[in-house]
Design a protein around this motif. Structure first.
Motif, short mmCIF file in Angstrom:
data_model
loop_
_atom_site.label_atom_id
_atom_site.label_comp_id
_atom_site.label_asym_id
_atom_site.label_seq_id
_atom_site.Cartn_x
_atom_site.Cartn_y
_atom_site.Cartn_z
N VAL A 260 0.83 -1.21 0.00
CA VAL A 260 0.00 0.00 0.00
C VAL A 260 0.87 1.26 0.00
O VAL A 260 0.46 2.29 -0.54
CB VAL A 260 -1.00 0.02 1.18
CG1 VAL A 260 -2.02 -1.09 1.02
CG2 VAL A 260 -0.31 -0.09 2.52
N ARG A 261 2.06 1.16 0.57
CA ARG A 261 2.99 2.30 0.47
C ARG A 261 3.41 2.53 -0.96
O ARG A 261 3.47 3.67 -1.44
CB ARG A 261 4.20 2.07 1.36
CG ARG A 261 3.97 2.36 2.83
CD ARG A 261 5.22 2.14 3.64
NE ARG A 261 5.01 2.48 5.04
CZ ARG A 261 5.59 1.86 6.06
NH1 ARG A 261 6.42 0.85 5.84
NH2 ARG A 261 5.35 2.24 7.30
N SER A 262 3.72 1.43 -1.67
CA SER A 262 4.16 1.57 -3.06
C SER A 262 3.03 2.09 -3.95
O SER A 262 3.28 2.73 -4.97
CB SER A 262 4.66 0.22 -3.60
OG SER A 262 3.58 -0.67 -3.81
N LEU A 263 1.78 1.83 -3.55
CA LEU A 263 0.63 2.34 -4.30
C LEU A 263 0.31 3.78 -3.94
O LEU A 263 -0.64 4.36 -4.47
CB LEU A 263 -0.59 1.47 -4.03
CG LEU A 263 -0.54 0.03 -4.56
CD1 LEU A 263 -1.78 -0.74 -4.13
CD2 LEU A 263 -0.40 0.00 -6.06
N LYS A 264 1.10 4.36 -3.03
CA LYS A 264 0.94 5.75 -2.60
C LYS A 264 -0.42 5.99 -1.95
O LYS A 264 -1.08 7.00 -2.19
CB LYS A 264 1.16 6.70 -3.77
CG LYS A 264 2.56 6.57 -4.38
CD LYS A 264 2.82 7.55 -5.51
CE LYS A 264 4.22 7.36 -6.07
NZ LYS A 264 4.50 8.27 -7.20
N ALA A 265 -0.83 5.02 -1.13
CA ALA A 265 -2.05 5.18 -0.36
C ALA A 265 -1.87 6.29 0.66
O ALA A 265 -0.74 6.65 1.02
CB ALA A 265 -2.41 3.87 0.33
N ASP A 266 -2.97 6.82 1.17
CA ASP A 266 -2.89 7.87 2.17
C ASP A 266 -2.41 7.28 3.50
O ASP A 266 -2.47 6.08 3.73
CB ASP A 266 -4.24 8.55 2.35
CG ASP A 266 -5.33 7.58 2.79
OD1 ASP A 266 -5.44 7.33 4.00
OD2 ASP A 266 -6.04 7.05 1.92
N SER A 271 -1.59 3.27 7.89
CA SER A 271 -1.59 3.03 9.33
C SER A 271 -2.57 1.92 9.70
O SER A 271 -2.26 1.05 10.54
CB SER A 271 -1.96 4.32 10.07
OG SER A 271 -2.06 4.09 11.46
N ARG A 272 -3.72 1.91 9.07
CA ARG A 272 -4.72 0.89 9.38
C ARG A 272 -4.25 -0.49 8.95
O ARG A 272 -4.42 -1.47 9.69
CB ARG A 272 -6.03 1.26 8.69
CG ARG A 272 -7.18 0.37 9.12
CD ARG A 272 -8.48 0.88 8.59
NE ARG A 272 -9.51 -0.13 8.65
CZ ARG A 272 -10.66 -0.07 8.00
NH1 ARG A 272 -10.90 0.98 7.22
NH2 ARG A 272 -11.54 -1.03 8.10
N VAL A 273 -3.66 -0.58 7.77
CA VAL A 273 -3.14 -1.86 7.29
C VAL A 273 -2.03 -2.34 8.22
O VAL A 273 -1.96 -3.52 8.60
CB VAL A 273 -2.62 -1.74 5.84
CG1 VAL A 273 -1.89 -3.01 5.42
CG2 VAL A 273 -3.79 -1.47 4.89
N LYS A 274 -1.14 -1.44 8.61
CA LYS A 274 -0.03 -1.78 9.50
C LYS A 274 -0.54 -2.29 10.85
O LYS A 274 -0.06 -3.31 11.37
CB LYS A 274 0.87 -0.57 9.70
CG LYS A 274 2.09 -0.81 10.58
CD LYS A 274 2.97 0.44 10.59
CE LYS A 274 4.20 0.23 11.48
NZ LYS A 274 3.84 0.14 12.91
N SER A 275 -1.53 -1.60 11.42
CA SER A 275 -2.07 -2.01 12.72
C SER A 275 -2.69 -3.39 12.66
O SER A 275 -2.55 -4.20 13.59
CB SER A 275 -3.12 -0.99 13.19
OG SER A 275 -2.53 0.28 13.39
#
Length: 402
Positions: A260-266, A271-275
């Motif tokens: 999601v970081r590579s997709l330039k998500a907000d 943060s939600r995916v990481k949690s």
């Protein structure tokens, strides 16, 4: 007259104005498709034989925004409604696998429809002529089929994002992808590397939130993997009743945060995916103590709620009542009846304050201490003779408090 589609007053007005001025004008694309399907139409697109300057002259009394003048697209504002209005055209070469280098304005609707991606999106309509369906879009809607207009390899070669759009429509509409279209999409899936990460993200969100997301993910796993830059995704789940952040964690597991970081998500999505990923491998709690411990270790309660959605998708049995009940009990330091100022007043300093608070929380969660100010002050006061700064970890501090 055949099939009728209910146009909005603003769209009907725009088409009528162009028609009275001597031009052809039709609602076109996804709005026609959704009108046939009875779906809510969010965006209306109109195509017309009028050239851009002619559109501006017809609507000189209205606000007209030149949103894509190079490609013949203007946005006409009618009574507050923004209607994208595009001159009929054919496309030149697609050197960047996304947009044509040039366009040629034409007068024939059939030429414009022939350049579109899928048959279900290549239909036009106005009240006077009714539905214009040259490529069998109505039949494909009836059969629940996603099929390219003309040669699929040519369509995907022009715009690689169409490869992912096919999977997205399959999920949203619960349609299957026609064999030759699916074969071409699979063979050309790595052309998705030419597409901006933001556009891939937008399509993936719609795909993962579609009503047939589980089936579409299984049938298009290789395409989705190529779009996300991973070797494989997890497809061993049933339909996901949740939004995209949970879905990303579900299909990608420990690869989700980087994806999601590579997709330039907000930042909120990341943060939600990481949690969620931080607790994805935790065992299912069966007792109140286990539920409280899970909640304590999670970044926030929302992450545990997302984890329950993951369990549901994976057909994992869990006791939701136990977890929901635990959420109303003390499971975070901020829930304690004492705070850092209270401990500092007792002589705790530095890191020992935070360590002692976490230790008190462990005692409350385990049932060894009541979460009352009197009880926690008594425990903390009785432990003042022990040095606090040299406690090695929370367990060490907990032992010292008791």
């Amino acid at each position: 007259m055949g099939m009728r589609i209910r146009l909005t007053d603003e769209v009907r007005y725009l088409i009528r104005r162009l028609t009275l001025a001597g031009y052809g004008a039709w609602a076109v694309g996804g709005c026609v498709r959704d009108g046939i399907l009875g779906r809510e139409i969010h965006d209306w697109d109109v195509c017309t034989s009028a050239k851009p300057l002619e559109i501006m002259r017809v609507f000189e009394a209205e606000k007209v925004v030149p949103t894509g003048l190079k490609h013949g697209t203007l946005t006409v504002i009618i009574a507050g409604a923004a209607i994208e209005t595009t001159t009929l055209r054919t496309d030149g070469d697609y050197s960047d696998h996304r947009r044509p280098e040039s366009v040629r304005f034409v007068d024939e609707l059939s030429l414009d429809l022939a350049r579109r991606d899928f048959t279900i999106n290549a239909m036009a309509y106005n009240d006077e002529e009714g539905l214009i369906d040259i490529f069998g879009g109505v039949d494909d809607i009836g059969g629940g089929v996603i099929k390219c207009v003309g040669n699929a390899r040519e369509r995907f070669g022009q715009d690689a994002l169409r490869i992912l759009r096919a999977a997205r429509f399959s999920s949203q509409l619960d349609f299957t992808i026609e064999a030759s279209t699916g074969e071409a999409a699979y063979d050309m899936r790595f052309d998705l590397n030419y597409i901006s990460r933001e556009r891939v993200l937008a399509e993936m969100v719609k795909l993962l939130e579609g009503k047939a997301n589980a089936r579409a993910a299984r049938e298009n796993a290789a395409i989705i993997s190529a779009a996300l830059g991973v070797e494989s995704i997890d497809v061993s789940w049933k339909r996901l009743e949740a939004d995209a952040p949970v879905a990303f964690a579900l299909i990608l597991a420990d690869k989700a945060v980087n994806a999601v970081r590579s997709l330039k998500a907000d930042n909120r999505t990341i943060s939600r995916v990481k949690s969620l990923c931080e607790i994805m491998d935790r065992p299912v709690p069966n007792t109140p103590y286990q539920a409280l411990t899970l909640l304590k270790d999670a970044e926030n309660d929302a992450a545990v709620e997302d984890l329950m959605r993951v369990w549901a998708c994976r057909n994992v049995k869990f006791n939701e009542d136990v977890i929901i009940s635990a959420m109303s009990k003390c499971h975070r330091v901020k829930d304690l009846a004492v705070n850092g100022n209270d401990l500092a007043a007792m002589g705790y300093t530095g890191k020992a304050v935070a360590d002692a608070l976490r230790a008190l929380l462990n005692l409350v969660i385990s049932g060894e201490a009541e979460n009352t100010r009197e009880a926690l002050v008594r425990i903390s006061s009785a432990s003042r003779q022990y040095p606090r700064e040299d406690a090695k970890n929370d367990e060490d501090m907990t032992r010292r408090l008791v």
